[in-house]
Motif scaffolding. Sequence first.
Motif, PDB file in Angstrom:
ATOM      1  N   GLY A  21      11.741 -26.000 -34.463  1.00 53.47           N
ATOM      2  CA  GLY A  21      10.850 -24.844 -34.465  1.00 53.47           C
ATOM      3  C   GLY A  21       9.565 -25.168 -35.226  1.00 53.47           C
ATOM      4  O   GLY A  21       9.595 -25.868 -36.231  1.00 53.47           O
ATOM      5  N   LEU A  22       8.446 -24.711 -34.700  1.00 47.71           N
ATOM      6  CA  LEU A  22       7.117 -24.879 -35.307  1.00 47.71           C
ATOM      7  C   LEU A  22       6.615 -26.326 -35.305  1.00 47.71           C
ATOM      8  O   LEU A  22       5.669 -26.667 -35.999  1.00 47.71           O
ATOM      9  CB  LEU A  22       7.080 -24.329 -36.744  1.00 47.71           C
ATOM     10  CG  LEU A  22       7.451 -22.858 -36.919  1.00 47.71           C
ATOM     11  CD1 LEU A  22       7.373 -22.460 -38.389  1.00 47.71           C
ATOM     12  CD2 LEU A  22       6.546 -21.957 -36.072  1.00 47.71           C
ATOM     13  N   GLY A  23       7.255 -27.168 -34.485  1.00 52.19           N
ATOM     14  CA  GLY A  23       6.832 -28.572 -34.423  1.00 52.19           C
ATOM     15  C   GLY A  23       5.579 -28.798 -33.588  1.00 52.19           C
ATOM     16  O   GLY A  23       4.925 -29.833 -33.713  1.00 52.19           O
ATOM     17  N   GLY A  24       5.279 -27.842 -32.683  1.00 51.12           N
ATOM     18  CA  GLY A  24       4.072 -27.970 -31.869  1.00 51.12           C
ATOM     19  C   GLY A  24       4.312 -28.017 -30.369  1.00 51.12           C
ATOM     20  O   GLY A  24       3.423 -28.388 -29.604  1.00 51.12           O
ATOM     21  N   LYS A  25       5.482 -27.589 -29.911  1.00 50.50           N
ATOM     22  CA  LYS A  25       5.791 -27.621 -28.478  1.00 50.50           C
ATOM     23  C   LYS A  25       4.866 -26.684 -27.691  1.00 50.50           C
ATOM     24  O   LYS A  25       4.260 -27.075 -26.702  1.00 50.50           O
ATOM     25  CB  LYS A  25       7.260 -27.219 -28.241  1.00 50.50           C
ATOM     26  CG  LYS A  25       8.260 -28.141 -28.916  1.00 50.50           C
ATOM     27  CD  LYS A  25       9.702 -27.703 -28.683  1.00 50.50           C
ATOM     28  CE  LYS A  25      10.062 -26.358 -29.299  1.00 50.50           C
ATOM     29  NZ  LYS A  25       9.994 -26.338 -30.775  1.00 50.50           N
ATOM     30  N   THR A  26       4.781 -25.458 -28.157  1.00 48.95           N
ATOM     31  CA  THR A  26       3.948 -24.481 -27.459  1.00 48.95           C
ATOM     32  C   THR A  26       2.482 -24.910 -27.497  1.00 48.95           C
ATOM     33  O   THR A  26       1.761 -24.765 -26.502  1.00 48.95           O
ATOM     34  CB  THR A  26       4.130 -23.086 -28.100  1.00 48.95           C
ATOM     35  OG1 THR A  26       5.496 -22.712 -27.944  1.00 48.95           O
ATOM     36  CG2 THR A  26       3.256 -22.040 -27.437  1.00 48.95           C
ATOM     37  N   THR A  27       2.062 -25.472 -28.607  1.00 52.08           N
ATOM     38  CA  THR A  27       0.679 -25.938 -28.729  1.00 52.08           C
ATOM     39  C   THR A  27       0.380 -27.035 -27.705  1.00 52.08           C
ATOM     40  O   THR A  27      -0.695 -27.061 -27.103  1.00 52.08           O
ATOM     41  CB  THR A  27       0.411 -26.452 -30.164  1.00 52.08           C
ATOM     42  OG1 THR A  27       0.872 -25.463 -31.089  1.00 52.08           O
ATOM     43  CG2 THR A  27      -1.066 -26.696 -30.392  1.00 52.08           C
ATOM     44  N   ASN A  28       1.328 -27.929 -27.462  1.00 55.09           N
ATOM     45  CA  ASN A  28       1.193 -28.946 -26.409  1.00 55.09           C
ATOM     46  C   ASN A  28       0.945 -28.283 -25.058  1.00 55.09           C
ATOM     47  O   ASN A  28       0.014 -28.640 -24.344  1.00 55.09           O
ATOM     48  CB  ASN A  28       2.480 -29.777 -26.300  1.00 55.09           C
ATOM     49  CG  ASN A  28       2.444 -31.071 -27.076  1.00 55.09           C
ATOM     50  OD1 ASN A  28       2.050 -32.110 -26.548  1.00 55.09           O
ATOM     51  ND2 ASN A  28       2.829 -31.025 -28.342  1.00 55.09           N
ATOM     52  N   LEU A  29       1.800 -27.335 -24.725  1.00 55.48           N
ATOM     53  CA  LEU A  29       1.688 -26.682 -23.424  1.00 55.48           C
ATOM     54  C   LEU A  29       0.375 -25.924 -23.284  1.00 55.48           C
ATOM     55  O   LEU A  29      -0.252 -25.951 -22.233  1.00 55.48           O
ATOM     56  CB  LEU A  29       2.866 -25.720 -23.212  1.00 55.48           C
ATOM     57  CG  LEU A  29       3.917 -26.238 -22.245  1.00 55.48           C
ATOM     58  CD1 LEU A  29       4.613 -27.446 -22.827  1.00 55.48           C
ATOM     59  CD2 LEU A  29       4.912 -25.170 -21.887  1.00 55.48           C
ATOM     60  N   GLN A  30      -0.026 -25.279 -24.364  1.00 53.08           N
ATOM     61  CA  GLN A  30      -1.275 -24.529 -24.311  1.00 53.08           C
ATOM     62  C   GLN A  30      -2.461 -25.463 -24.091  1.00 53.08           C
ATOM     63  O   GLN A  30      -3.373 -25.146 -23.335  1.00 53.08           O
ATOM     64  CB  GLN A  30      -1.462 -23.712 -25.592  1.00 53.08           C
ATOM     65  CG  GLN A  30      -0.582 -22.465 -25.577  1.00 53.08           C
ATOM     66  CD  GLN A  30      -0.499 -21.787 -26.930  1.00 53.08           C
ATOM     67  OE1 GLN A  30      -0.811 -22.391 -27.962  1.00 53.08           O
ATOM     68  NE2 GLN A  30      -0.086 -20.539 -26.933  1.00 53.08           N
ATOM     69  N   TYR A  31      -2.413 -26.622 -24.730  1.00 54.12           N
ATOM     70  CA  TYR A  31      -3.499 -27.581 -24.565  1.00 54.12           C
ATOM     71  C   TYR A  31      -3.550 -28.097 -23.122  1.00 54.12           C
ATOM     72  O   TYR A  31      -4.609 -28.160 -22.509  1.00 54.12           O
ATOM     73  CB  TYR A  31      -3.349 -28.755 -25.540  1.00 54.12           C
ATOM     74  CG  TYR A  31      -4.511 -29.703 -25.473  1.00 54.12           C
ATOM     75  CD1 TYR A  31      -5.712 -29.406 -26.131  1.00 54.12           C
ATOM     76  CD2 TYR A  31      -4.452 -30.870 -24.719  1.00 54.12           C
ATOM     77  CE1 TYR A  31      -6.804 -30.258 -26.041  1.00 54.12           C
ATOM     78  CE2 TYR A  31      -5.541 -31.719 -24.616  1.00 54.12           C
ATOM     79  CZ  TYR A  31      -6.701 -31.410 -25.291  1.00 54.12           C
ATOM     80  OH  TYR A  31      -7.783 -32.251 -25.190  1.00 54.12           O
ATOM     81  N   TYR A  33      -2.424 -26.659 -20.470  1.00 56.99           N
ATOM     82  CA  TYR A  33      -2.850 -25.571 -19.595  1.00 56.99           C
ATOM     83  C   TYR A  33      -4.359 -25.360 -19.643  1.00 56.99           C
ATOM     84  O   TYR A  33      -5.019 -25.233 -18.609  1.00 56.99           O
ATOM     85  CB  TYR A  33      -2.117 -24.268 -19.952  1.00 56.99           C
ATOM     86  CG  TYR A  33      -2.664 -23.120 -19.141  1.00 56.99           C
ATOM     87  CD1 TYR A  33      -2.510 -23.113 -17.751  1.00 56.99           C
ATOM     88  CD2 TYR A  33      -3.372 -22.094 -19.741  1.00 56.99           C
ATOM     89  CE1 TYR A  33      -3.045 -22.103 -16.987  1.00 56.99           C
ATOM     90  CE2 TYR A  33      -3.913 -21.073 -18.971  1.00 56.99           C
ATOM     91  CZ  TYR A  33      -3.751 -21.082 -17.602  1.00 56.99           C
ATOM     92  OH  TYR A  33      -4.285 -20.093 -16.833  1.00 56.99           O
ATOM     93  N   GLN A  34      -4.894 -25.349 -20.855  1.00 53.15           N
ATOM     94  CA  GLN A  34      -6.344 -25.198 -21.056  1.00 53.15           C
ATOM     95  C   GLN A  34      -7.126 -26.224 -20.248  1.00 53.15           C
ATOM     96  O   GLN A  34      -8.119 -25.916 -19.623  1.00 53.15           O
ATOM     97  CB  GLN A  34      -6.637 -25.486 -22.519  1.00 53.15           C
ATOM     98  CG  GLN A  34      -7.234 -24.365 -23.317  1.00 53.15           C
ATOM     99  CD  GLN A  34      -7.402 -24.874 -24.741  1.00 53.15           C
ATOM    100  OE1 GLN A  34      -7.947 -25.959 -24.976  1.00 53.15           O
ATOM    101  NE2 GLN A  34      -6.902 -24.111 -25.693  1.00 53.15           N
ATOM    102  N   LYS A  35      -6.656 -27.461 -20.297  1.00 56.46           N
ATOM    103  CA  LYS A  35      -7.384 -28.564 -19.665  1.00 56.46           C
ATOM    104  C   LYS A  35      -7.296 -28.544 -18.153  1.00 56.46           C
ATOM    105  O   LYS A  35      -8.193 -29.028 -17.475  1.00 56.46           O
ATOM    106  CB  LYS A  35      -6.838 -29.916 -20.174  1.00 56.46           C
ATOM    107  CG  LYS A  35      -7.245 -30.209 -21.590  1.00 56.46           C
ATOM    108  CD  LYS A  35      -8.735 -30.518 -21.666  1.00 56.46           C
ATOM    109  CE  LYS A  35      -9.213 -30.376 -23.098  1.00 56.46           C
ATOM    110  NZ  LYS A  35     -10.670 -30.326 -23.223  1.00 56.46           N
ATOM    111  N   GLY A  41      -3.620 -25.489 -12.011  1.00 49.09           N
ATOM    112  CA  GLY A  41      -2.644 -24.886 -12.911  1.00 49.09           C
ATOM    113  C   GLY A  41      -2.433 -23.410 -12.647  1.00 49.09           C
ATOM    114  O   GLY A  41      -3.348 -22.689 -12.287  1.00 49.09           O
ATOM    115  N   LYS A  42      -1.230 -22.992 -12.824  1.00 51.38           N
ATOM    116  CA  LYS A  42      -0.945 -21.554 -12.733  1.00 51.38           C
ATOM    117  C   LYS A  42      -0.870 -21.038 -14.161  1.00 51.38           C
ATOM    118  O   LYS A  42      -0.623 -21.809 -15.083  1.00 51.38           O
ATOM    119  CB  LYS A  42       0.401 -21.334 -12.043  1.00 51.38           C
ATOM    120  CG  LYS A  42       0.378 -21.620 -10.561  1.00 51.38           C
ATOM    121  CD  LYS A  42       1.755 -21.345  -9.981  1.00 51.38           C
ATOM    122  CE  LYS A  42       1.799 -21.731  -8.521  1.00 51.38           C
ATOM    123  NZ  LYS A  42       3.171 -21.695  -8.005  1.00 51.38           N
ATOM    124  N   PRO A  43      -1.025 -19.730 -14.348  1.00 52.63           N
ATOM    125  CA  PRO A  43      -0.967 -19.218 -15.717  1.00 52.63           C
ATOM    126  C   PRO A  43       0.377 -19.496 -16.373  1.00 52.63           C
ATOM    127  O   PRO A  43       1.397 -19.559 -15.708  1.00 52.63           O
ATOM    128  CB  PRO A  43      -1.140 -17.705 -15.536  1.00 52.63           C
ATOM    129  CG  PRO A  43      -1.651 -17.521 -14.169  1.00 52.63           C
ATOM    130  CD  PRO A  43      -1.213 -18.692 -13.360  1.00 52.63           C
TER     131      PRO A  43
END
Length: 203
Positions: A21-31, A33-35, A41-43
Motif C-alpha cells: 500500500g502507498l508504494g505508487g501503483k496508482t501513481t504509475n497508472l495515472q501517469y 493514462y495522462q501520457k 486510452g480509455k478513461p
Amino acid sequence: MSLVNLNTKEVHCKIVYYGPGLGGKTTNLQYVYQKISGGSGKPIINIDGDNERTLFFDFLPLELGEIRGFKTRFHLYTVPGQAFYEASRRLVLRGVDGIIFVADSQLDRMEANLESLEDLQKNLKEHGYKAENVPIVFQWNKRDLPNIAPTNKLQEKLNKWNAPSFEACAISGQGVFETLKTMSKLVLMNLRGGIHKPSEGRV
Ligand SMILES: Nc1nc2c(ncn2[C@@H]2O[C@H](COP(=O)(O)OP(=O)(O)O)[C@@H](O)[C@H]2O)c(=O)[nH]1
Ligand SMILES: [Mg+2]
C-alpha cells in the motif's frame, strides 16, 4: 491466459500492478493514462465494491504491433495494498498475464515489500498458477526520496529470480514507461511462445 477475440482480431492481455500500500501503483497508472489519453486510452475506471476499490483501464500500445494479424491490447490493473483487501488482491490475479511489482524504496518499507511479495506468491498459488510461469518486472519506486535502500539491497531481498528491474519516480514519470514496455515485451514473448524459459527472469 490472454483473451483472444476472433471477431475484432484482438488479443487482450492483463497486467497487474502489485505491491505494498502507498508504494505508487496508482501513481504509475495515472501517469500512463495522462501520457496516452490523447490517443487510444480509455478513461480510468474505478470499480467501487463495498469498501474495495480496483482501478483499471485499457489501451492499445501502438509500438508493439500485431501478432499474426491480431492487435495486442493491454489492460492494466492495480489493487489496494491494505491487509483487509486480501480477497480483491486474490481476485484481480485471475487470468493475469504479467505482474509489475512496485516496491517502495524507503528503508522503513522493506518489510512491507517483503510481505506483499509473499502475499503475491501465495495468491498466485491459490489460483493454481505456477509462479515461475508468470512474467514479472520489478520497479524500485520513490528513488527521489531520502532514506531509501540501495538498489542492490532491493535486488537481493526481493528479486530472487533476477527478473528485469527499473528505478522509478512515479510522480515525475521516471521509469514508468520503461517498466511497462519491458513487461509488455515479456507478455508478448510468452504469447508468441517458444521463448519462455522458466529459469529466466520469471517468478
Ligand atoms: N516522492 C514520491 N512519492 C510518490 C512516488 N510515487 C508515488 N508517490 C506518492 O505516494 C503516495 C501513494 O501513492 P499511490 O500511487 O496512491 O500508492 P498505491 O497505494 O500503491 O496505489 C501518493 O501520495 C503518491 O503521490 C514517487 O516516486 N516519489
Ligand atoms: Mg492505489
